[in-house]
Enzyme design. Structure first.
Site, PDB file in Angstrom:
ATOM      1  N   SER A  14      -0.639 -12.189  -4.523  1.00 51.06           N
ATOM      2  CA  SER A  14      -1.811 -11.939  -3.676  1.00 51.06           C
ATOM      3  C   SER A  14      -3.033 -12.599  -4.281  1.00 51.06           C
ATOM      4  O   SER A  14      -3.442 -12.264  -5.398  1.00 51.06           O
ATOM      5  CB  SER A  14      -2.058 -10.430  -3.546  1.00 51.06           C
ATOM      6  OG  SER A  14      -3.355 -10.221  -3.029  1.00 51.06           O
ATOM      7  N   HIS A  39       0.221 -14.440  -0.582  1.00 53.03           N
ATOM      8  CA  HIS A  39      -0.227 -13.291   0.202  1.00 53.03           C
ATOM      9  C   HIS A  39      -1.756 -13.339   0.282  1.00 53.03           C
ATOM     10  O   HIS A  39      -2.446 -13.457  -0.726  1.00 53.03           O
ATOM     11  CB  HIS A  39       0.240 -12.010  -0.485  1.00 53.03           C
ATOM     12  CG  HIS A  39      -0.020 -10.767   0.291  1.00 53.03           C
ATOM     13  ND1 HIS A  39       0.772 -10.363   1.344  1.00 53.03           N
ATOM     14  CD2 HIS A  39      -0.982  -9.819   0.170  1.00 53.03           C
ATOM     15  CE1 HIS A  39       0.319  -9.225   1.827  1.00 53.03           C
ATOM     16  NE2 HIS A  39      -0.758  -8.870   1.140  1.00 53.03           N
ATOM     17  N   ASP A  41      -5.048 -11.394   1.645  1.00 55.89           N
ATOM     18  CA  ASP A  41      -5.552 -10.093   2.099  1.00 55.89           C
ATOM     19  C   ASP A  41      -6.873 -10.251   2.828  1.00 55.89           C
ATOM     20  O   ASP A  41      -7.886 -10.597   2.226  1.00 55.89           O
ATOM     21  CB  ASP A  41      -5.727  -9.162   0.895  1.00 55.89           C
ATOM     22  CG  ASP A  41      -4.391  -8.665   0.368  1.00 55.89           C
ATOM     23  OD1 ASP A  41      -3.596  -8.150   1.179  1.00 55.89           O
ATOM     24  OD2 ASP A  41      -4.133  -8.813  -0.840  1.00 55.89           O
ATOM     25  N   MET A  43      -9.804  -8.398   4.809  1.00 56.79           N
ATOM     26  CA  MET A  43     -10.399  -7.064   4.981  1.00 56.79           C
ATOM     27  C   MET A  43     -11.741  -7.194   5.692  1.00 56.79           C
ATOM     28  O   MET A  43     -12.509  -8.115   5.404  1.00 56.79           O
ATOM     29  CB  MET A  43     -10.611  -6.411   3.612  1.00 56.79           C
ATOM     30  CG  MET A  43      -9.351  -6.366   2.762  1.00 56.79           C
ATOM     31  SD  MET A  43      -9.629  -5.442   1.247  1.00 56.79           S
ATOM     32  CE  MET A  43      -8.101  -5.830   0.354  1.00 56.79           C
ATOM     33  N   HIS A  72      -2.203 -10.810   5.647  1.00 56.43           N
ATOM     34  CA  HIS A  72      -2.198  -9.360   5.847  1.00 56.43           C
ATOM     35  C   HIS A  72      -3.569  -8.945   6.373  1.00 56.43           C
ATOM     36  O   HIS A  72      -4.548  -8.936   5.629  1.00 56.43           O
ATOM     37  CB  HIS A  72      -1.881  -8.708   4.476  1.00 56.43           C
ATOM     38  CG  HIS A  72      -1.919  -7.220   4.465  1.00 56.43           C
ATOM     39  ND1 HIS A  72      -1.894  -6.491   3.290  1.00 56.43           N
ATOM     40  CD2 HIS A  72      -1.951  -6.308   5.470  1.00 56.43           C
ATOM     41  CE1 HIS A  72      -1.925  -5.204   3.571  1.00 56.43           C
ATOM     42  NE2 HIS A  72      -1.973  -5.057   4.880  1.00 56.43           N
ATOM     43  N   MET A  74      -6.098  -6.455   7.299  1.00 59.80           N
ATOM     44  CA  MET A  74      -6.567  -5.074   7.201  1.00 59.80           C
ATOM     45  C   MET A  74      -7.874  -4.997   7.976  1.00 59.80           C
ATOM     46  O   MET A  74      -8.961  -4.879   7.415  1.00 59.80           O
ATOM     47  CB  MET A  74      -6.741  -4.691   5.725  1.00 59.80           C
ATOM     48  CG  MET A  74      -5.401  -4.459   5.030  1.00 59.80           C
ATOM     49  SD  MET A  74      -5.517  -4.554   3.247  1.00 59.80           S
ATOM     50  CE  MET A  74      -5.360  -6.327   3.031  1.00 59.80           C
ATOM     51  N   MET A 146       2.904  -0.291   2.706  1.00 58.91           N
ATOM     52  CA  MET A 146       1.847  -0.209   1.684  1.00 58.91           C
ATOM     53  C   MET A 146       2.235   0.855   0.660  1.00 58.91           C
ATOM     54  O   MET A 146       2.521   1.998   1.012  1.00 58.91           O
ATOM     55  CB  MET A 146       0.503   0.205   2.310  1.00 58.91           C
ATOM     56  CG  MET A 146      -0.186  -0.803   3.209  1.00 58.91           C
ATOM     57  SD  MET A 146      -0.804  -2.315   2.440  1.00 58.91           S
ATOM     58  CE  MET A 146      -1.561  -1.804   0.929  1.00 58.91           C
ATOM     59  N   ASP A 180       3.805  -3.700  -0.793  1.00 53.74           N
ATOM     60  CA  ASP A 180       2.494  -4.227  -1.190  1.00 53.74           C
ATOM     61  C   ASP A 180       1.663  -3.150  -1.872  1.00 53.74           C
ATOM     62  O   ASP A 180       1.309  -2.150  -1.246  1.00 53.74           O
ATOM     63  CB  ASP A 180       1.775  -4.745   0.065  1.00 53.74           C
ATOM     64  CG  ASP A 180       0.438  -5.416  -0.230  1.00 53.74           C
ATOM     65  OD1 ASP A 180       0.114  -5.625  -1.416  1.00 53.74           O
ATOM     66  OD2 ASP A 180      -0.268  -5.741   0.744  1.00 53.74           O
TER      67      ASP A 180
END
Ligand code: DX5
Ligand code: ZN
Length: 225
Positions: A14, A39, A41, A43, A72, A74, A146, A180
């Site tokens: 990540s 990966h 992330d 957000m 991913h 979020m 998660m 994750d």
């Protein structure tokens, strides 16, 4: 056994734990160290209390990356940004079950596929039961479980989420299961035993002096035996 269930483990460092000022170099170190996916992330400061990166940064990462991007989301509104992240180069695009269930989730899945992503994933927060996505299992390629509450790297692994994998398999899911949060040399073996195939690791890879060694070690510990 379905092909994906038997597939070799994939290690997905990540980039949340990378040095963002030197991102291309950081990506190079984990790619030459054997990373299968990167990966990413995303957000939005709303679904989670942290803010990270938007589509232009993902597009820049895509230009320098040699391995597929595992994005991913979020974020509260995945539908709104489906096209942007798909066009930015997401190979896997994952949204959270907590922001879209039932008909709305189907709409998000259709939008992701329509935007051309190769794999569509759904993520479950630690407190979300897998039953929430029971009616979607035939329509998705990946479930991201998660093992920490989303928002930050470097948190402690929550072993109580592991039985979700058995539930997914018992209910016919034969796609990829990704774990994750808090994955490291101590926690990866239990994930592998439980049937996880994609191992996200932020701090355990980027925080290691020898990143190639950390990835190789995770790969060895992630093989089911
Ligand atoms: C947490 C993120 C994770 C995080 C993992 O919200 O979804 O991908 O980067 O970091 P580690 O491996 O340090 O727990
Ligand atoms: Zn993540």
């Amino acid at each position: 056994m379905p092909a994906s269930t038997a597939a070799k483990p994939l290690i997905a460092p990540s980039i949340l734990s990378a040095d963002f000022a030197r991102l291309a170099d950081e990506i190079g170190t984990v790619e030459s160290g054997g990373a299968d996916w990167l990966h990413v992330d995303v957000m939005d400061g709303h679904f989670v209390p942290n803010l990270t990166i938007g589509p232009p940064v993902v597009a820049s990462v895509h230009k320098v990356a040699r391995v597929p991007l595992d994005v991913h989301l979020m974020i509260t509104d995945p539908l709104r940004y489906a096209k942007d992240y798909a066009q930015a180069g997401a190979h896997v695009l994952t949204f959270h079950a907590e922001v879209a269930a039932g008909a709305k989730a189907r709409e998000v899945i259709r939008a992701f596929r329509g935007a051309g992503v190769a794999k569509v994933g759904v993520a479950l927060n630690p407190s979300t039961v897998p039953e929430t996505i029971g009616d979607l299992l035939g329509e998705i390629d990946l479930v991201l479980v998660m093992s920490v509450f989303p928002g930050f790297g470097g948190q402690r692994f929550m072993p109580e989420v592991l039985p979700k994998i058995a539930w997914l398999r018992a209910h016919g899911f034969d796609g990829l299961v990704e774990m994750d949060g808090g994955i490291n040399a101590d926690t990866a073996p239990a994930c592998a035993q439980a049937g996880c195939q994609v191992f996200v690791a932020g701090s355990a890879v980027f925080g290691a002096k020898d990143r190639a060694g950390a990835i190789a070690n995770l790969r060895r510990l992630s093989a089911r035996n």
